[in-house]
Write a protein that holds these residues in place. Structure first.
Motif, short mmCIF file in Angstrom:
data_model
loop_
_atom_site.label_atom_id
_atom_site.label_comp_id
_atom_site.label_asym_id
_atom_site.label_seq_id
_atom_site.Cartn_x
_atom_site.Cartn_y
_atom_site.Cartn_z
N LEU A 139 -15.75 39.45 29.84
CA LEU A 139 -15.52 38.72 28.61
C LEU A 139 -14.08 38.22 28.51
O LEU A 139 -13.83 37.10 28.06
CB LEU A 139 -15.85 39.61 27.41
CG LEU A 139 -17.33 39.99 27.23
CD1 LEU A 139 -17.48 41.07 26.16
CD2 LEU A 139 -18.14 38.76 26.83
N GLU A 140 -13.14 39.04 28.94
CA GLU A 140 -11.73 38.68 28.79
C GLU A 140 -11.25 37.69 29.84
O GLU A 140 -10.39 36.85 29.57
CB GLU A 140 -10.87 39.94 28.84
CG GLU A 140 -11.05 40.84 27.62
CD GLU A 140 -10.20 42.08 27.69
OE1 GLU A 140 -10.10 42.78 26.67
OE2 GLU A 140 -9.65 42.39 28.79
N LYS A 141 -11.81 37.77 31.05
CA LYS A 141 -11.28 36.95 32.15
C LYS A 141 -12.23 35.84 32.61
O LYS A 141 -11.86 35.02 33.45
CB LYS A 141 -10.92 37.85 33.34
CG LYS A 141 -9.83 38.86 33.01
CD LYS A 141 -9.48 39.70 34.22
CE LYS A 141 -8.36 40.68 33.88
NZ LYS A 141 -8.02 41.55 35.04
N GLY A 142 -13.45 35.84 32.10
CA GLY A 142 -14.41 34.83 32.55
C GLY A 142 -13.99 33.42 32.17
O GLY A 142 -13.75 33.15 30.99
N PRO A 143 -13.88 32.50 33.13
CA PRO A 143 -13.40 31.15 32.81
C PRO A 143 -14.36 30.37 31.91
O PRO A 143 -13.92 29.55 31.11
CB PRO A 143 -13.28 30.49 34.19
CG PRO A 143 -14.19 31.28 35.09
CD PRO A 143 -14.16 32.68 34.56
N ASN A 144 -15.65 30.61 32.02
CA ASN A 144 -16.59 29.85 31.18
C ASN A 144 -16.43 30.16 29.71
O ASN A 144 -16.51 29.29 28.85
CB ASN A 144 -18.03 30.15 31.62
CG ASN A 144 -18.34 29.59 32.98
OD1 ASN A 144 -17.49 28.97 33.60
ND2 ASN A 144 -19.56 29.81 33.45
N LEU A 145 -16.21 31.44 29.41
CA LEU A 145 -16.04 31.83 28.02
C LEU A 145 -14.76 31.23 27.44
O LEU A 145 -14.72 30.79 26.29
CB LEU A 145 -16.02 33.35 27.92
CG LEU A 145 -16.33 33.96 26.56
CD1 LEU A 145 -17.67 33.46 26.03
CD2 LEU A 145 -16.33 35.48 26.64
N ARG A 146 -13.72 31.20 28.25
CA ARG A 146 -12.47 30.59 27.80
C ARG A 146 -12.65 29.09 27.54
O ARG A 146 -12.11 28.55 26.60
CB ARG A 146 -11.36 30.83 28.83
CG ARG A 146 -10.90 32.28 28.87
CD ARG A 146 -9.60 32.47 29.60
NE ARG A 146 -9.10 33.81 29.33
CZ ARG A 146 -8.31 34.12 28.33
NH1 ARG A 146 -7.91 33.16 27.50
NH2 ARG A 146 -7.88 35.35 28.12
N GLU A 147 -13.43 28.46 28.42
CA GLU A 147 -13.68 27.03 28.25
C GLU A 147 -14.38 26.74 26.91
O GLU A 147 -14.10 25.77 26.23
CB GLU A 147 -14.52 26.52 29.42
CG GLU A 147 -15.04 25.10 29.29
CD GLU A 147 -13.94 24.05 29.23
OE1 GLU A 147 -12.87 24.30 29.81
OE2 GLU A 147 -14.16 22.99 28.59
N MET A 148 -15.31 27.62 26.55
CA MET A 148 -16.06 27.42 25.30
C MET A 148 -15.20 27.56 24.06
O MET A 148 -15.52 27.04 23.00
CB MET A 148 -17.19 28.48 25.18
CG MET A 148 -18.34 28.31 26.10
SD MET A 148 -19.51 29.66 25.75
CE MET A 148 -19.88 30.18 27.41
#
Length: 579
Positions: free
Chosen positions: A479-488
């Motif tokens: 959750l903290e490092k996933g690039p897709n979640l950051r993109e969202m």
């Protein structure tokens, strides 16, 4: 993480029950009169009407997610959800999606995983196929599914296969059997292709079936761990000391230990009986496995079609018409005999086309019913009056988490062997060998592929699984490092858009207005404000530095709050379960 996130999680946990709010009902159900779409519905709805059960159709969003999970073993992307939801409702909207998904390559990946459980595709203990053979076996199964091989042909190729386990994929059906006595092989054949537990049959009936598998030979070659499986009417591999390494010809290796003469064999036709009691003569010039396979795949056979359509129904509807699907016996009757007979006849009449069978079931309104039952009638789920909730399989669940976050997992074998290096971006559902695993897959009940039985895969939820999803570094790091979640959650999106991004990506549906409002009350999810304008001039370097420090702290806090919300969503039953 703020305490109030538990309040949000509690709200999400309460979404699915039948007494949910009116807004939630609109999310999961589609209003309107329910009309049968095919013969499956006519049979099922007649039974439901006799029990006063009134089923309800699921919403488009629920159907979309369900179809992706059941056909491809994955959840749709946010863009795929938007495209489907925004397409105006029409009579063919759902059937067009089914056809589209059945044509995608991931279909073969996911359904190969299901068959690999049944066929015990595993390199190491207790199956011990060896990695080369596990790959060959899985490749053959995957190709058969991708190329729509008719089921009767697929089964016949397995039952009559001969050759190297490294080079002839289907021959590993026999290599994957732990008890290689005729009785042991017959028991696995009955379980796999007849849905029957032959160990509970009368001894005579099992002995009759065993006769067809009494001439199978296994012999090693010069290549380490390679083994030939072949028709061995002379019993060459049973001759003491005759390991025959490196030779593929029976006649060159057949000798009696002391006399140096070929062993005496009985060349007279032998009587045998099929499981239904029909007598047949086994002649010395024909492999008994062929005789049995020809009998098994005939439309008149009471087990063949029944086993396959019942198993496929169970894969898609959560339970068999005869349950469990590998426990077909006289005192375990089908819940809807008329439905089972119609599916059997339709399957045989359409040349054993497995994809067509899947399409038939998916297009039925029975498959598309809501998981929220409007009645307490105890027979509702047994008669398929509502879609049963089921936790996602281990592989599907971790693939979904990785797709949402943009992360990956490491899959390895306890024994470093060929083919045990798995590329970083490979989906768990596409792993060929059951020996290659991870702590997550083990914790969430991935099939051990030791018995080939339906109940070997455990999709029940346990306390350690909840703890892992709620409180493990494994999930938190994604959750903290996933690039897709950051993109969202980039600042270019308004908070309302971020809520929508998260809902579409995780729950495969847009949020309701009430849900958006609830999410925006959590923490400080608003974007940091731009630098203040200083009347009459620019900020001093000291003021700029102080501002950016505050800005970064505020943005870090904002990001943590969005991660908290994503954490709550992936721990909701709506995400963790098929519904």
């Amino acid at each position: 993480m703020k305490k109030s996130i538990w309040f949000i999680l509690a709200i999400l946990m309460a979404v699915l029950p039948a007494n949910a709010m009116e807004e939630s009902t609109a999310v999961f159900e589609r209003e309107g009169e329910l009309q049968p779409a095919n013969q499956i519905d006519r049979i099922v709805f007649k039974k439901l009407a006799s029990l006063n059960i009134e089923p309800v159709l699921c919403s488009d969003a629920v159907f979309l997610r369900r179809a992706y999970l059941d056909i491809l073993g994955k959840i749709p992307t946010a863009e795929e959800v938007r495209r489907f939801i925004n397409t105006p409702y029409s009579k063919n909207k759902r059937s067009e999606l089914i056809d589209e998904l059945l044509a995608r390559p991931e279909f073969a990946d996911y359904w190969s995983m299901r068959w690999a459980d049944i066929l015990r595709v595993k390199a190491e203990f207790p199956i011990n196929l060896w990695p080369n053979a596990a790959q060959a076996y899985h490749h053959w199964v995957h190709t058969a599914i991708a190329e729509d091989m008719p089921y009767d042909q697929m089964v016949r190729e397995m039952l009559t296969a001969s050759g190297s386990n490294f080079r002839v994929g289907p021959v590993n059906f026999y290599r994957a059997i732990q008890n290689k006595t005729p009785e042991g092989i017959a028991t696995v054949v009955a379980l796999t292709f007849m849905g029957a537990r032959a160990e509970e049959w009368p001894k005579e009936q099992l002995a009759n079936l065993s006769a067809f598998f009494s001439q199978i030979g296994y012999k090693p070659t010069n290549e380490w761990k390679e083994e030939y499986v072949f028709w061995d009417p002379l019993g060459t591999t049973k001759t003491e000391g005759n390991s025959a390494p490196g030779s593929a010809k029976i006649t060159t290796v057949v000798v009696e230990k002391n006399t140096n003469q070929p062993p005496q064999i009985n060349r007279e036709p032998q009587p045998a009986f099929f499981p239904d009691g029909t007598a047949v003569e086994l002649t010395p010039d024909r492999d008994p496995r062929e005789v049995f396979a020809d009998w098994l795949i005939t439309p008149e056979n009471p087990w063949f079609c029944r086993s396959l359509v019942n198993r496929t129904w169970a894969w898609l509807l959560g339970r068999g018409i005869i349950h469990e699907p590998d426990d077909i016996r006289e005192d375990n009757p089908p819940s809807n005999p008329e439905l089972l007979v119609w599916l059997e006849q339709d399957f045989a009449a359409n040349k054993y086309d497995m994809k067509r069978l899947i399409r038939q079931i998916l297009n039925s309104r029975t498959y598309q019913l809501s998981s929220v039952s409007n009645t307490e009638q105890p027979q509702t789920f047994e008669q398929f009056g509502a879609y049963p909730l089921r936790r996602l399989e281990a592989e599907v669940l971790i693939d979904a988490v990785n797709a949402i976050t943009g992360s990956s997992d490491l899959y390895t074998s306890a024994i470093p062997e060929p083919f045990t290096y798995i590329p970083k971006d490979q989906a768990a559902v596409a792993i060929a060998d059951g020996s290659i695993t991870s702590p997550f897959l083990a914790l969430f009940g991935r099939s051990a592929r030791a018995t080939g039985m339906w109940n070997e895969r455990d999709n029940q939820t346990s306390a350690p699984q909840w703890r892992h999803m709620l409180n493990s570094g494994h999930i938190q790091e994604k959750l903290e490092k996933g690039p897709n979640l950051r993109e969202m959650t980039l600042r270019k999106y308004k908070p309302e858009q971020i809520v929508e991004n998260l809902y579409l990506s995780i729950l495969s549906r847009p949020p309701t207005p009430a849900e958006t409002e609830t999410m925006l009350t959590y923490g400080n999810t608003a974007n940091p404000k731009p630098p203040p304008k200083r009347p009459g001039g620019h900020l001093t370097p000291k003021e700029k530095k102080a501002y950016w420090q505050r800005y970064k702290a505020a943005d870090d806090e904002r990001m943590k709050d969005w991660i908290d919300i994503a954490w709550a969503l992936i721990n909701s039953p709506e995400f963790l379960y098929r519904h």
